[in-house]
Write a protein that holds these residues in place. Structure first.
Motif, PDB file in Angstrom:
ATOM      1  N   CYS A 164      43.555  50.225  39.742  1.00  0.00           N
ATOM      2  CA  CYS A 164      43.104  49.918  41.062  1.00  0.00           C
ATOM      3  C   CYS A 164      41.702  49.046  41.180  1.00  0.00           C
ATOM      4  CB  CYS A 164      42.659  51.241  41.709  1.00  0.00           C
ATOM      5  SG  CYS A 164      42.111  51.176  43.591  1.00  0.00           S
ATOM      6  N   ASN A 166      39.949  48.391  44.066  1.00  0.00           N
ATOM      7  CA  ASN A 166      39.106  48.841  45.187  1.00  0.00           C
ATOM      8  C   ASN A 166      37.916  49.282  45.178  1.00  0.00           C
ATOM      9  OD1 ASN A 166      41.215  47.894  47.292  1.00  0.00           O
ATOM     10  ND2 ASN A 166      42.263  49.386  46.532  1.00  0.00           N
ATOM     11  N   CYS A 168      36.106  52.069  45.653  1.00  0.00           N
ATOM     12  CA  CYS A 168      35.532  53.066  46.784  1.00  0.00           C
ATOM     13  C   CYS A 168      34.278  53.567  45.807  1.00  0.00           C
ATOM     14  CB  CYS A 168      36.402  53.963  47.090  1.00  0.00           C
ATOM     15  SG  CYS A 168      38.049  53.024  47.878  1.00  0.00           S
ATOM     16  N   CYS A 171      34.554  56.687  43.697  1.00  0.00           N
ATOM     17  CA  CYS A 171      35.751  57.002  42.875  1.00  0.00           C
ATOM     18  C   CYS A 171      35.813  56.488  41.528  1.00  0.00           C
ATOM     19  CB  CYS A 171      37.184  56.281  43.768  1.00  0.00           C
ATOM     20  SG  CYS A 171      38.526  56.690  42.897  1.00  0.00           S
ATOM     21  N   PRO A 174      39.105  53.363  39.257  1.00  0.00           N
ATOM     22  CA  PRO A 174      39.272  51.826  38.686  1.00  0.00           C
ATOM     23  C   PRO A 174      38.674  51.862  37.278  1.00  0.00           C
ATOM     24  CG  PRO A 174      38.487  51.955  40.884  1.00  0.00           C
ATOM     25  CD  PRO A 174      38.469  53.463  40.495  1.00  0.00           C
TER      26      PRO A 174
HETATM   27 FE1  SF4 Z   1      41.264  53.197  44.451  1.00  0.00          FE
HETATM   28 FE2  SF4 Z   1      39.886  55.422  44.267  1.00  0.00          FE
HETATM   29 FE3  SF4 Z   1      39.617  53.940  46.357  1.00  0.00          FE
HETATM   30 FE4  SF4 Z   1      41.845  55.190  45.780  1.00  0.00          FE
HETATM   31  S1  SF4 Z   1      39.980  56.135  46.341  1.00  0.00           S
HETATM   32  S2  SF4 Z   1      41.733  53.003  46.696  1.00  0.00           S
HETATM   33  S3  SF4 Z   1      42.042  55.184  43.621  1.00  0.00           S
HETATM   34  S4  SF4 Z   1      39.071  53.345  44.333  1.00  0.00           S
END
Ligand code: SF4
Ligand code: 5AD
Length: 449
Positions: A164, A166, A168, A171, A174
């Motif tokens: 991933c 992203n 977030c 989280c 990644p």
């Molecule tokens: Fe990626 Fe975690 Fe966000 Fe899902 S919640 S998009 S796994 S960073």
């Protein structure tokens, strides 16, 4: 590699925590050790090899690993050559890997998410080594060509993108699964075609964000292209996918789901929060308005669609107003179900450093309020299905009642109904007679196809 065939006459057990990606990784681990000669054990006491496939997304599953290892300690005392291996997302973090090595001396092997292809060699080293072997290298060896020993003979997990990008803010994924790597469309089509030929009725395409599929491939294949191709595979009845990211889910993709008959009418679309302020702090890349608009487009484009979601309550700095905004979105979006969690700080993530004023009691209260509201909405929605006929793919005999068969609708709702013996893997029409918040009761209308 004959020297790695040391599992002959021995048994293995894999304990899996976490998400469907982990369930699938465990199916790969199972096949790898079966190729080394190991057979499945029915309980840990019978096993010569125990693998725990861990999850790092919240603290709770991490704590579970410690309690499991505590139990296996005793087994190791009575069976000296028992191999205990710990893999998965938790171990890919250096601190956790070293903690396990130090704190649980009975563990023979700690292997991260990237070490899967090296499992036979690692187990071989572990059985000869006095000290715990650790492989948490960030070496992204390709996964193509690894064997799979699937738990089901009619439903299959098919990863399409690993990792991933992203980030977030809350989280850990990644960091423990690495950057996004899409599988080749040709490899996925080949795998799904073979599954369909072998009698599989349903496949679920897996990725942390399936909507990013293909963006890293040279020919720029999109997720929508992949779905259209897979829809043409004969003998396959259902295609599912998860997880969708609200920032990347396009109207074009919604059209593809609407127009291709094998693609199931279900979106798992994590909201996380209904407050724009919190969404920004979470680095989610969308607003509540955008999210609600997507929900509207989905409902306008696809009849009988279900939408499920993930919510985090008690993100650092979440005020009562922010929380009420989340409840508001629940009321407006009317999800079929939600998975709600109390925010759990994760080492190394951006949110870990944020100041958190709310007490744990307050967070628990919010979680309860949210779950109560969601339960009311779910019952209302499920009640609308009473008197309707639904297509159900049967998963097997109910665990709590041997007279009932259990399966799922295309919208991913659980249905129980009395059946003439085990109908696992059959597709049947079921008339819904009673609705509950988490499942439906019904009666079979026709003989299975
Ligand atoms: Fe990626 Fe975690 Fe966000 Fe899902 S919640 S998009 S796994 S960073
Ligand atoms: N705390 C609580 N929930 C989390 N999730 C991910 N990270 C955290 C965290 N640190 C939840 C999100 C995600 C789901 C898989 O797990 O809601 O969608």
């Amino acid at each position: 590699m004959q020297h790695l065939h040391f599992g002959d006459g021995k048994k293995y057990m894999i304990q899996t925590l976490g998400c469907q990606m982990n369930d699938h990784d465990s199916e790969v681990m199972a096949a790898i050790v079966e190729n080394m000669g190991y057979l499945p054990a029915s309980e840990p006491g019978e096993a010569d090899l125990i693998i725990i496939n861990t999850c790092a997304v919240r603290k709770k599953p991490e704590d579970k690993v410690a309690s499991m290892l505590g139990k296996y300690n005793a087994l190791k005392d009575s069976k000296k050559d028992l191999i205990i291996a710990v893999g998965g997302c938790m171990t890919q973090q250096k601190n956790s890997a070293l903690y396990i090595k130090k704190r649980f001396k009975q563990v023979d092997l700690v292997f991260g998410t990237h070490a899967l292809p090296r499992l036979p060699e690692l187990l071989d080293r572990a059985r000869h080594n006095k000290e715990t072997v650790v492989d948490i290298e960030e070496n992204y060896s390709p996964r193509e060509g690894l064997p799979v020993s699937r738990l089901s003979i009619y439903q299959a997990w098919v990863p399409i993108i690993y990792g991933c990008n992203n980030y977030c803010s809350y989280c850990v994924v990644p960091y423990v699964r690495g950057y996004e790597r899409s599988r080749n469309i040709k490899d996925i089509i080949e795998e799904v075609t073979a599954l369909a030929k072998n009698g599989y009725k349903e496949i679920t395409l897996l990725g942390q964000n399936v909507n990013s599929y293909g963006q890293d491939l040279p020919d720029n294949t999109s997720f929508a292209d992949l779905l259209v191709e897979l829809n043409q595979i004969d003998d396959l009845a259902r295609i599912r996918f998860m997880t969708s990211h609200p920032k990347d889910l396009s109207p074009g993709l919604i059209d593809v789901v609407a127009q291709n008959e094998k693609i199931c009418e279900h979106f798992h679309l994590p909201l996380q929060s209904g407050s724009n302020r919190i969404l920004e702090m979470m680095n989610r890349g969308y607003t509540r308005e955008h999210y609600l608009e997507l929900v509207q487009v989905i409902k306008d484009s696809i009849q009988e669609v279900s939408i499920t979601s993930d919510i985090i309550v008690g993100f650092p700095g979440e005020t009562e107003t922010d929380f009420l905004e989340t409840l508001d979105v629940l009321t407006e979006a009317r999800f079929d179900s939600t998975f709600a969690f109390i925010y759990s700080p994760r080492k190394g993530t951006a949110a870990e450093k944020l100041k958190d004023n709310n007490s744990y009691e307050e967070k628990e209260k919010r979680l309860q309020t949210l779950n109560n509201l969601q339960q009311r909405i779910a019952i209302e929605l499920n009640n609308l299905l009473v008197g309707q006929s639904c297509e159900v793919l049967v998963e097997g005999t109910s665990k709590s009642n041997p007279d009932l068969q259990t399966g799922r609708t295309r919208t991913n709702k659980l249905v129980h109904f009395p059946g003439p013996g085990d109908l696992s893997g059959k597709i049947v029409q079921v008339l819904i007679t009673e609705a509950r918040a988490w499942n439906l009761l019904g009666e079979m209308r026709e003989e299975p196809q």
